[in-house]
Design a protein around this motif. Structure first.
Motif: not given
Lengths: 172, 172
Positions: A3, A6, A11, A171-172, B117, B128-130, B133
């Protein structure tokens, strides 16, 4: 599967900006509430949760300082100094705007490798030493949320109709 | 010079545990204050900053849920369910202790690669989808500090002599 790793650039810096953006949104709800109810907005700007705690203005100023100090220290540059003379919502919003502008102006290339660098500074009477990572994790984020949540709590305690989703932001 | 890259195992999990440890310390000061002053400690445990905000007990319960939910979701396992029936400081301390014990029991190897992930869940009415991180950055840490700082603010507002250093905890 590897991945993308970070970094504090990807971050911490967006996390800080997000707290400031949401704080601005919460303050806007405070100002709107004062207008709707006829409360003098200065009563909210000067409100505290306890007589020996900082005012709403003080909470915003310390959140600003924590935010700009973090971006500056991790980049190895100086943060702009702001005068702590905000007296109304418009001035607090301007402070947040200038803070976010400074952070956006920081060359993120200067943060490369900052995770392991030694970060030392004086906080009042306390000499503090961190790595970039422990500074972000143990100082910057707790401090920033401490002041932003306390600002939220001052407004909420004074009747402003804000909820946790205002604090968390979109969020999102 | 390459630096050890950050992971949520090494950044988020210690950050969460630290907030819980400091919250436990702040609650201990609340309990001590009640004893010294003769205030019924239940008055502090049931105190709120506004009539339609959660009590101190509720703030601790939500901080606990945020913390154990984060460790569990990032590891792909279930978090233990706690009953939300705490009524005094000792029970709140026990809740924090059980939360920290669960987090310490999570096999950190299961978090490997969690940064990228997809993390999806329902928060009340909100799906909610994240990524791992963005979940850590935009949800877990803001939520956890929101409840921990509000718990602090409730006690501070009610006269408990805590300061920001109690919230930040020991540095270095």
């Amino acid at each position: 599967m590897s991945q993308p790793s970070l970094t504090l650039s990807t971050f911490l810096i967006p996390a800080i900006d997000r707290v400031l953006a949401n704080l601005s949104h919460v303050l806007a709800k405070g100002e709107a509430y004062a207008k709707e109810t006829g409360i003098d907005p200065v009563q909210l700007v000067q409100a505290r949760l306890a007589p020996d705690m900082m005012t709403l203005a003080g909470q915003v100023q310390r959140a600003s300082d924590t935010a700009k100090g973090a971006a500056a220290r991790l980049a190895g540059i100086d943060a702009p100094s702001f005068a702590d003379d905000e007296q109304d919502f418009a001035q607090l919003q301007d402070r947040i705007r200038r803070t976010r502008e400074f952070i956006a102006s920081v060359d993120l290339a200067k943060l490369e490798g900052c995770e392991g660098r030694v970060i030392s500074f004086q906080a009042g009477p306390y000499p503090l030493t961190f790595t970039g990572t422990s500074y972000a994790r143990d100082f910057v984020l707790p401090n920033l949320h401490f002041h932003a949540t306390t600002a939220y709590g001052i407004l909420r305690h004074n009747g402003v109709p804000v909820g946790k989703l205002d604090y968390l932001g979109p969020i999102n």
